[in-house]
Write an enzyme that holds these catalytic residues in place. Sequence first.
Site, PDB file in Angstrom:
ATOM      1  N   GLU A 130      -4.072  15.106   2.081  1.00 61.77           N
ATOM      2  CA  GLU A 130      -3.718  13.577   1.758  1.00 61.77           C
ATOM      3  C   GLU A 130      -4.261  15.038   0.545  1.00 61.77           C
ATOM      4  O   GLU A 130      -4.870  13.891  -1.192  1.00 61.77           O
ATOM      5  CB  GLU A 130      -5.207  13.004   2.031  1.00 61.77           C
ATOM      6  CG  GLU A 130      -4.407  11.880   2.583  1.00 61.77           C
ATOM      7  CD  GLU A 130      -3.984  11.232   2.855  1.00 61.77           C
ATOM      8  OE1 GLU A 130      -3.020  10.851   1.475  1.00 61.77           O
ATOM      9  OE2 GLU A 130      -3.138  10.691   4.066  1.00 61.77           O
ATOM     10  N   HIS A 180       0.276  11.771  -5.946  1.00 64.55           N
ATOM     11  CA  HIS A 180      -0.555  11.588  -4.352  1.00 64.55           C
ATOM     12  C   HIS A 180       0.520  11.774  -3.527  1.00 64.55           C
ATOM     13  O   HIS A 180       1.277  12.570  -2.487  1.00 64.55           O
ATOM     14  CB  HIS A 180      -1.432  10.372  -3.667  1.00 64.55           C
ATOM     15  CG  HIS A 180      -1.476  11.218  -3.021  1.00 64.55           C
ATOM     16  ND1 HIS A 180      -2.585  11.502  -2.783  1.00 64.55           N
ATOM     17  CD2 HIS A 180      -1.979   9.867  -1.513  1.00 64.55           C
ATOM     18  CE1 HIS A 180      -3.551  11.373  -1.621  1.00 64.55           C
ATOM     19  NE2 HIS A 180      -2.097  10.362  -0.878  1.00 64.55           N
ATOM     20  N   GLU A 181       1.400  10.765  -3.317  1.00 67.69           N
ATOM     21  CA  GLU A 181       2.712  10.208  -3.041  1.00 67.69           C
ATOM     22  C   GLU A 181       3.285  11.427  -2.639  1.00 67.69           C
ATOM     23  O   GLU A 181       4.044  12.190  -1.634  1.00 67.69           O
ATOM     24  CB  GLU A 181       3.552   9.546  -2.518  1.00 67.69           C
ATOM     25  CG  GLU A 181       2.394   7.586  -2.863  1.00 67.69           C
ATOM     26  CD  GLU A 181       1.436   8.026  -1.371  1.00 67.69           C
ATOM     27  OE1 GLU A 181       2.046   7.985  -0.355  1.00 67.69           O
ATOM     28  OE2 GLU A 181       0.901   6.901  -1.397  1.00 67.69           O
ATOM     29  N   HIS A 208       2.668  14.562  -0.607  1.00 64.68           N
ATOM     30  CA  HIS A 208       2.974  14.306   1.032  1.00 64.68           C
ATOM     31  C   HIS A 208       4.683  15.056   1.000  1.00 64.68           C
ATOM     32  O   HIS A 208       4.872  15.736   2.091  1.00 64.68           O
ATOM     33  CB  HIS A 208       2.850  12.415   1.485  1.00 64.68           C
ATOM     34  CG  HIS A 208       1.491  12.214   1.601  1.00 64.68           C
ATOM     35  ND1 HIS A 208       0.770  12.908   2.738  1.00 64.68           N
ATOM     36  CD2 HIS A 208       0.934  11.023   1.168  1.00 64.68           C
ATOM     37  CE1 HIS A 208      -0.467  12.343   2.025  1.00 64.68           C
ATOM     38  NE2 HIS A 208      -0.245  11.014   1.313  1.00 64.68           N
ATOM     39  N   HIS A 243      -6.748   0.317   5.593  1.00 58.26           N
ATOM     40  CA  HIS A 243      -6.582   1.730   6.799  1.00 58.26           C
ATOM     41  C   HIS A 243      -7.363   0.382   7.909  1.00 58.26           C
ATOM     42  O   HIS A 243      -7.414   1.658   9.393  1.00 58.26           O
ATOM     43  CB  HIS A 243      -7.170   2.883   6.423  1.00 58.26           C
ATOM     44  CG  HIS A 243      -6.667   3.187   4.952  1.00 58.26           C
ATOM     45  ND1 HIS A 243      -6.306   2.406   3.990  1.00 58.26           N
ATOM     46  CD2 HIS A 243      -5.540   4.421   4.772  1.00 58.26           C
ATOM     47  CE1 HIS A 243      -5.949   3.554   2.646  1.00 58.26           C
ATOM     48  NE2 HIS A 243      -5.359   5.006   3.350  1.00 58.26           N
ATOM     49  N   TYR A 252      -9.839  11.389   3.337  1.00 58.48           N
ATOM     50  CA  TYR A 252      -9.492  10.919   1.787  1.00 58.48           C
ATOM     51  C   TYR A 252     -11.254  11.683   1.710  1.00 58.48           C
ATOM     52  O   TYR A 252     -10.422  12.698   0.600  1.00 58.48           O
ATOM     53  CB  TYR A 252      -9.784   9.498   2.062  1.00 58.48           C
ATOM     54  CG  TYR A 252      -8.038   8.875   2.202  1.00 58.48           C
ATOM     55  CD1 TYR A 252      -7.127   9.481   1.533  1.00 58.48           C
ATOM     56  CD2 TYR A 252      -8.231   8.240   3.574  1.00 58.48           C
ATOM     57  CE1 TYR A 252      -5.836   8.709   2.112  1.00 58.48           C
ATOM     58  CE2 TYR A 252      -6.791   7.756   3.362  1.00 58.48           C
ATOM     59  CZ  TYR A 252      -5.650   7.451   3.654  1.00 58.48           C
ATOM     60  OH  TYR A 252      -4.260   7.470   3.556  1.00 58.48           O
ATOM     61  N   HIS A 255       0.608  -1.256  -0.089  1.00 55.34           N
ATOM     62  CA  HIS A 255       0.453   0.061  -0.310  1.00 55.34           C
ATOM     63  C   HIS A 255       0.577   1.394   0.194  1.00 55.34           C
ATOM     64  O   HIS A 255       1.508   1.167   0.725  1.00 55.34           O
ATOM     65  CB  HIS A 255      -0.998  -0.229   1.486  1.00 55.34           C
ATOM     66  CG  HIS A 255      -1.958   1.493   0.739  1.00 55.34           C
ATOM     67  ND1 HIS A 255      -3.327   0.707   0.248  1.00 55.34           N
ATOM     68  CD2 HIS A 255      -1.974   2.136   1.543  1.00 55.34           C
ATOM     69  CE1 HIS A 255      -4.028   1.705   0.156  1.00 55.34           C
ATOM     70  NE2 HIS A 255      -3.275   2.489   0.940  1.00 55.34           N
ATOM     71  N   ALA A 256       0.507   2.317  -0.919  1.00 56.49           N
ATOM     72  CA  ALA A 256       1.930   3.171  -1.674  1.00 56.49           C
ATOM     73  C   ALA A 256       1.889   4.406   0.071  1.00 56.49           C
ATOM     74  O   ALA A 256       1.174   4.728   0.732  1.00 56.49           O
ATOM     75  CB  ALA A 256       0.774   3.905  -2.603  1.00 56.49           C
TER      76      ALA A 256
END
Length: 422
Positions: free
Chosen positions: A220, A192-193, A196, A321, A331, A162-163
């Site tokens: 997020e 997305h990553e 962060h 999660h 999210y 999971h990324a």
Amino acid sequence: MKPDYARFVALSNEGAKGLGYKDTGALWRSNYDMEPDAFAAETDRLWKQVEPFYKNLHCYVRARLNEQYGDAVQPKTGPIRADLLGNMWGQQWGNIYDVVQPKGITSSYDLDKLLEAKGYDPVKMVKTGENFYSSLGFAPLPQTFWERSLIVRPQDREVVCHASAWDIDDKDDIRIKMCTKVNADDFRTIHHELGHNYYQRAYKNQPALFRNSANDGFHEAIGDFAALSASTPTYLQQIGLLDKAPGAEEDIPFLLKTALDKIAFLPFGLLVDRWRWQVFSGEVGPETYNDAWWKLRLQYQGLTAPGPRPADAFDPGAKYHVPGNTPYTRYFLAHIYQFQFHRAACKQAGWKGPLHRCSVYDQKEVGRRFNAMMELGQSQPWPETLKTFTGETRTDASAVADYFKPLNTWLVTQNRGQTCGW
Ligand code: X8Z
Ligand code: ZN
């Protein structure tokens, strides 16, 4: 894992009570610069803002699935069978675009195929993501990012695929951990990553307690905001993935594809914690964990399990999660903030056309202002931080409505004569 989860809930609540909260759910809801109950009401308000649009999408998709599979598999009325949506959790539906695509309007490209055809590999996917942020004026990723990140699935051991994105030292040791596949989903996930990571780097000079996002929804939303621009045909053409960007005739296919991921996600983004709030408060106990889960799946998403669930089933445990214990309302919020950020950024860039065709690639001034918001970290209440970039102090789903306006109108026409809802 159900008994383990029940034990975990008890232990977690003990900790929350020790900190002065009613239960872990109340602790989670306390992180938004307002009373926990006010926050719960706030999420209700936001859901009401987007629910009619979701119902239009649900209605349209159900009709197409009925045509594809017949009444015995997917009836014309009632909920949608959760296993027909192209995603294990029924949370994003973009993978069934080919099943539900509009009749008579063809889409001239498919991002999955373009990435493949242009010979992208996982590292090139990440470099492309970095290049988008660089175009906004962000400094390149450090050399250690490339040395220490996990970008492809290792062959010699099990890893959590999971990324995720990591900030190891609050300085410059930022990394991602992701088993990247060359496809459109992971193209967006890379952005997305990295969002962060760029956020972590932006707030690193804040005092330790402020080294975090304005609220967890902001963390997020950063990368998803970038991906909104990076998914436009115009941008794909600018970076050489697409030979020719289609015109307005492909707006509906594009918006439908996007809505299958972003709008379909909203009720799921909400219900995961609706379920956990009930579990942590004790309103739902282990014997009804699964029933309560499917009740919410029906209420919010209008989905049903393909058949009766076994008595010992623990379906929420299949969502990363839940056992991983990452709060999920973030999210839901991010799926609204990203459109607020996008609307504000496009306005700053002087964009006059429809929002879904706007890309802020290469807009240095937008990047500067976006970074200025990120640098604030958690140093002030989030509404003030939101204001610095958008001029708005509330979470506001009208940005979602603005972005998808042509699609919503189109869906209403398509659904004429149908009884929508479930
Ligand atoms: O978990 C994630 C990211 C890591 S923070 C990949 N997301 C949620 C999910 O996969 O369920 C992004 C969208 C929603
Ligand atoms: Zn994330």
